[in-house]
Design a protein around this motif. Sequence first.
Motif, PDB file in Angstrom:
ATOM      1  N   LYS A 127       0.763  -1.193   0.259  1.00 38.50           N
ATOM      2  CA  LYS A 127      -0.090  -0.055   0.124  1.00 38.50           C
ATOM      3  C   LYS A 127       0.755   1.439   0.196  1.00 38.50           C
ATOM      4  O   LYS A 127       0.851   2.104  -0.531  1.00 38.50           O
ATOM      5  N   VAL A 128       2.000   1.120   0.899  1.00 40.43           N
ATOM      6  CA  VAL A 128       2.911   2.345   0.837  1.00 40.43           C
ATOM      7  C   VAL A 128       4.294   1.721   0.741  1.00 40.43           C
ATOM      8  O   VAL A 128       4.326   0.836   1.109  1.00 40.43           O
ATOM      9  N   SER A 129       5.010   2.390   0.015  1.00 32.75           N
ATOM     10  CA  SER A 129       6.594   1.922  -0.324  1.00 32.75           C
ATOM     11  C   SER A 129       7.431   3.053   0.078  1.00 32.75           C
ATOM     12  O   SER A 129       6.968   4.310  -0.377  1.00 32.75           O
ATOM     13  N   GLY A 130       8.822   3.001   0.082  1.00 36.52           N
ATOM     14  CA  GLY A 130       9.789   3.946   0.132  1.00 36.52           C
ATOM     15  C   GLY A 130       9.894   4.511  -1.356  1.00 36.52           C
ATOM     16  O   GLY A 130      10.427   5.665  -1.262  1.00 36.52           O
ATOM     17  N   GLY A 131       9.902   3.622  -2.206  1.00 41.28           N
ATOM     18  CA  GLY A 131      10.157   4.193  -3.765  1.00 41.28           C
ATOM     19  C   GLY A 131       9.330   3.390  -4.711  1.00 41.28           C
ATOM     20  O   GLY A 131       8.648   2.466  -4.414  1.00 41.28           O
ATOM     21  N   LEU A 132       9.080   4.048  -5.991  1.00 44.02           N
ATOM     22  CA  LEU A 132       8.287   3.598  -6.930  1.00 44.02           C
ATOM     23  C   LEU A 132       8.823   3.302  -7.948  1.00 44.02           C
ATOM     24  O   LEU A 132       8.312   3.036  -9.237  1.00 44.02           O
ATOM     25  N   HIS A 133      10.285   3.551  -8.344  1.00 42.89           N
ATOM     26  CA  HIS A 133      10.932   3.297  -9.653  1.00 42.89           C
ATOM     27  C   HIS A 133      11.215   2.062 -10.012  1.00 42.89           C
ATOM     28  O   HIS A 133      11.473   1.508 -11.132  1.00 42.89           O
ATOM     29  N   GLY A 134      11.211   0.925  -8.728  1.00 47.33           N
ATOM     30  CA  GLY A 134      11.347  -0.547  -9.234  1.00 47.33           C
ATOM     31  C   GLY A 134      12.812  -0.874  -9.670  1.00 47.33           C
ATOM     32  O   GLY A 134      12.859  -1.975 -10.631  1.00 47.33           O
ATOM     33  N   VAL A 135      13.849  -0.114  -9.431  1.00 48.70           N
ATOM     34  CA  VAL A 135      15.203  -0.488 -10.010  1.00 48.70           C
ATOM     35  C   VAL A 135      16.254  -0.560  -8.917  1.00 48.70           C
ATOM     36  O   VAL A 135      17.193  -0.960  -9.203  1.00 48.70           O
ATOM     37  N   GLY A 136      15.734  -0.363  -7.742  1.00 48.23           N
ATOM     38  CA  GLY A 136      16.665  -0.509  -6.708  1.00 48.23           C
ATOM     39  C   GLY A 136      17.422  -1.506  -6.446  1.00 48.23           C
ATOM     40  O   GLY A 136      18.703  -1.581  -6.690  1.00 48.23           O
ATOM     41  N   VAL A 137      16.980  -2.690  -6.093  1.00 44.86           N
ATOM     42  CA  VAL A 137      17.809  -3.710  -5.655  1.00 44.86           C
ATOM     43  C   VAL A 137      18.433  -4.498  -6.937  1.00 44.86           C
ATOM     44  O   VAL A 137      19.674  -4.791  -6.804  1.00 44.86           O
ATOM     45  N   THR A 138      17.849  -4.150  -8.222  1.00 45.93           N
ATOM     46  CA  THR A 138      18.383  -4.694  -9.477  1.00 45.93           C
ATOM     47  C   THR A 138      19.616  -3.831  -9.827  1.00 45.93           C
ATOM     48  O   THR A 138      20.553  -4.532  -9.983  1.00 45.93           O
ATOM     49  N   CYS A 139      19.504  -2.717  -9.376  1.00 45.46           N
ATOM     50  CA  CYS A 139      20.861  -1.891  -9.667  1.00 45.46           C
ATOM     51  C   CYS A 139      22.089  -2.189  -8.745  1.00 45.46           C
ATOM     52  O   CYS A 139      23.275  -2.063  -9.177  1.00 45.46           O
ATOM     53  N   VAL A 140      21.612  -2.380  -7.490  1.00 45.60           N
ATOM     54  CA  VAL A 140      22.620  -2.987  -6.525  1.00 45.60           C
ATOM     55  C   VAL A 140      23.003  -4.360  -7.248  1.00 45.60           C
ATOM     56  O   VAL A 140      24.355  -4.371  -6.862  1.00 45.60           O
ATOM     57  N   ASN A 141      22.484  -5.011  -7.689  1.00 46.45           N
ATOM     58  CA  ASN A 141      23.124  -6.347  -8.110  1.00 46.45           C
ATOM     59  C   ASN A 141      23.962  -6.054  -9.411  1.00 46.45           C
ATOM     60  O   ASN A 141      25.131  -6.381  -9.580  1.00 46.45           O
ATOM     61  N   PHE A 142      23.414  -5.176 -10.140  1.00 46.79           N
ATOM     62  CA  PHE A 142      24.298  -4.851 -11.374  1.00 46.79           C
ATOM     63  C   PHE A 142      25.652  -4.109 -11.014  1.00 46.79           C
ATOM     64  O   PHE A 142      26.671  -4.047 -11.807  1.00 46.79           O
ATOM     65  N   LEU A 143      25.598  -3.148  -9.933  1.00 46.21           N
ATOM     66  CA  LEU A 143      26.775  -2.442  -9.613  1.00 46.21           C
ATOM     67  C   LEU A 143      27.577  -3.317  -8.574  1.00 46.21           C
ATOM     68  O   LEU A 143      28.377  -2.572  -7.645  1.00 46.21           O
ATOM     69  N   SER A 144      27.693  -4.595  -8.098  1.00 47.85           N
ATOM     70  CA  SER A 144      28.111  -5.271  -7.209  1.00 47.85           C
ATOM     71  C   SER A 144      29.088  -6.370  -7.821  1.00 47.85           C
ATOM     72  O   SER A 144      28.906  -6.946  -8.899  1.00 47.85           O
ATOM     73  N   GLU A 145      30.465  -6.361  -7.368  1.00 44.22           N
ATOM     74  CA  GLU A 145      31.255  -7.265  -7.970  1.00 44.22           C
ATOM     75  C   GLU A 145      30.608  -8.674  -7.548  1.00 44.22           C
ATOM     76  O   GLU A 145      30.747  -9.538  -8.274  1.00 44.22           O
ATOM     77  N   TRP A 146      29.960  -9.071  -6.572  1.00 44.66           N
ATOM     78  CA  TRP A 146      29.228 -10.122  -6.363  1.00 44.66           C
ATOM     79  C   TRP A 146      27.851  -9.941  -5.449  1.00 44.66           C
ATOM     80  O   TRP A 146      28.102  -8.840  -4.678  1.00 44.66           O
ATOM     81  N   PHE A 147      26.920 -10.776  -5.596  1.00 46.31           N
ATOM     82  CA  PHE A 147      25.419 -10.319  -5.099  1.00 46.31           C
ATOM     83  C   PHE A 147      25.034 -11.792  -4.655  1.00 46.31           C
ATOM     84  O   PHE A 147      24.831 -12.472  -5.615  1.00 46.31           O
ATOM     85  N   LYS A 148      24.899 -11.948  -3.456  1.00 53.29           N
ATOM     86  CA  LYS A 148      24.275 -13.382  -2.862  1.00 53.29           C
ATOM     87  C   LYS A 148      22.899 -13.127  -2.165  1.00 53.29           C
ATOM     88  O   LYS A 148      22.634 -12.015  -1.462  1.00 53.29           O
ATOM     89  N   VAL A 149      21.901 -13.907  -2.354  1.00 54.37           N
ATOM     90  CA  VAL A 149      20.860 -13.951  -1.666  1.00 54.37           C
ATOM     91  C   VAL A 149      20.401 -15.292  -1.104  1.00 54.37           C
ATOM     92  O   VAL A 149      20.646 -16.249  -1.600  1.00 54.37           O
ATOM     93  N   ARG A 150      19.811 -15.031   0.004  1.00 51.61           N
ATOM     94  CA  ARG A 150      19.261 -16.373   0.655  1.00 51.61           C
ATOM     95  C   ARG A 150      17.790 -16.257   1.156  1.00 51.61           C
ATOM     96  O   ARG A 150      17.551 -15.247   2.011  1.00 51.61           O
ATOM     97  N   ILE A 151      16.910 -16.831   0.847  1.00 52.29           N
ATOM     98  CA  ILE A 151      15.578 -16.825   1.159  1.00 52.29           C
ATOM     99  C   ILE A 151      15.055 -17.810   1.923  1.00 52.29           C
ATOM    100  O   ILE A 151      15.176 -19.156   1.781  1.00 52.29           O
TER     101      ILE A 151
END
Length: 819
Positions: A127-151
């Motif tokens: 309903k409410v979010s900090g941002g609406l551009h939808g590129v945030g975590v994707t950009c972090v991934n693209f600008l990282s030497e390595w990126f790992k996720v555990r879910i």
Amino acid sequence: MENLPTPATPAAPSSSSGDYDAGAITKLEGAEAVRKRPGMYIGDTVHYGLHKLVYEVVDNSVDEALAGHCTDIEVVIHVDGSLSVQDNGRGIPVGPHPDPKFKGKDTLDVVLTELHAGSKFGNGAYKVSGGLHGVGVTCVNFLSEWFKVRIQRAGKVYEHSYARGVPQDAVTVVGETDKRGTLISFKPDPTIMEVVDFNFETLSQRMRELAFLNAGLRIVIRDMRIGKEHEFKFDGGIVSFVEYINKAKEALHDKPIHFSTEREGLALEIALQWNDGYDERIYTFANNINTHEGGTHLSGMKAALTRTLNTYAEKSGVWKDLKETPTGEDAREGLSAVISVKLSNPQFEGQTKTKLGNSEVKGLVEQMVNDQLATFLEENPIVAKKIVMKIGDATRARIAARKARETVRRKGILDGGSLPGKLADCQSRDPSESELYLVEGDSAGGSAKQGRDRRNQAILPLRGKILNVEKARFEKMLTSAEIVTLITALGTGIGREDYDPTKARYHRIILMTDADVDGSHIRTLLLTFFYRQMPELIQSGYLYIAQPPLYKVTRNKKDLYVKDQRGLNDYLLRIASDHSRVVTPGGELGGSELRSLLEKVLTYEERLEKLAARRDARVVDALVQGSSLNVATLSNEALLGEQVAQLRAYLQMRMPDTLGRMETAIVDDPEAQAKKLVVKTDINGGLRQSVFDHAFLSSPEYQELASLHDAFASLGKAPYKVKVGDGEVLALSVQEVLEAVRKDAQKGLGLQRYKGLGEMNPEQLWETTMNPATRTLLQVRVEDAVESDEIFSLLMGEAVEPRREFIERNALNVQNLDI
């Protein structure tokens, strides 16, 4: 991976002459677009952009909290320069994405590799979010030497990894769990980011703000490089924020004034509380973003505050004896306030895009504050009277301060026409190259005057401790001869009407005090003065602290000045590597090889010390050096049992006392589909539990220790022979090697610890502390405004109890106590 579109017709080739034709038109998408133009997505590739990467990841966790699915967020800066963010939200969805355009791509890959793919575009997930551009975590991934996720989701634990945005494997199930959440770890790509060192204070300020703005959300930030940690959780939201700001001050009314209202799509929440201090502290936010530069919501609040309080006071007749109508500054003296607005289409302006520019917001905020505050004042006459009486006092003090300033000015002190007699000014009249040294005492001041570069270095000796401006009103400050002298030398003027930071006569103002308790006190008093009265000089980067050497080392009748303990260690290692030899099964070490080893041992000891806050460092050391425990070992219970036996054998050899009350247990760790080792040890009469699981053994901190141990292991098995002077010492570990050579290096050294600048003659002071080619200056910056304000109020304010609690809480952390 990038799904680049195929053009309908081939593009015309670009001419070799560089003509602007059809072939010059290209389209960048996905990772290529972000990596080519990172500034378009994160602002820049230095400090702002680096920390923006963290905020983008954390904001996703906060959105989970806003949606009611997350209560805990943990941010950790690791020793290898990476950072991790873990939450207990629902976990990023996994499994094939249903949209055919993604061709069965896993949903996790869609989230992390497709720009503008998210759940914040009107489908009801948020309903409410900090941002609406939808590129945030994707950009972090693209600008990282390595990126790992555990879910952790739906009873399973999933893992996935990327390198500069490229998937390194498929999404994999690695365990089972009854928990849920997401852990994202990444290391900024140094080939893109110009700055890759995270600043703990900068991140800490943002985490505190998010905790205040999201009542009940617990956020922990931990820096494994320096062993510092903050935990934030405020059930009262911005009311707790205001109480936090005022906790080291005396509040005029027990509970902050708080109201939350909405009008024409604008949601406003505000909390106000006056204290007996003289500074205003107002923090403003729009959609959870800290609007440091204010904006229309702040303008509306200020206008409404002044008018509403003036109207109430006139009706109540409290200000009948006032000779002037209170101003807005009078109304806000001693005010701590937090304003938070939420709106659908915020417009930000200003150099850092942190100033709210929506023109309609000012009028709406003004109306809402008028209505709500007027109602509160009518319904709470006792609180209202305290507030307007405080404003009346502020008005009288302002009038008195003006008279005091005029009196001082009539004496010709503050008009800039005559500089203080004790000021040894420089020849240059260009502020950008001029320096002012504020020196403690006449003795050091005399040495500084003789040793300085007269062309651009001015010296102002200060006698004794200046007035603590945290406890003094403005008019009292102007009766302090030392402060008036300082103001006159700076040339900026002082007070609301006269102060102009652009008139500063020096763009380097350097505090040079002794390295003892009195020197620290004087430096703190000066910092308090600049922080409270001339904050713009700090913001402009004009304020510095000189770093005189802590030690003078005399060897073979030659003197060397050493800045600090680390510098002394480096010097001793240089001597040790030149004069000692270490015989190991792998050969003999000396010179640069020995020094490299000793530096690694120092780093190893420092890292162990940092881990001691959460685990028994003795056991960590024993695991690293006395066993071969690793992630793979945890999957084999028999092997793990062997490692425990090796651990006990190592401790029996090195520290037999440790075994007295040590308990070990191997327990299940279903999340990793493995085991974990739990060790309980006796520390100061109590049992300390240390857990060694998949998460810890795969952490950068443990991996670095293991890597350092690999370097030690190449020496062969201890004991080692340390050849020092004419003798030999037997060392059972690399730590004992370090201890032996360092002890030998100290023989014949004359070591003097400096306490007073007056102990140096002019030539020494110039060479060590004032010569731009050799000196070290520490620039004063405000990285965390809230914590800075709290520290000044705590240490320098009237309230005694918070200061006592601070001292008791930090007593065991004191180093170099001077008594």
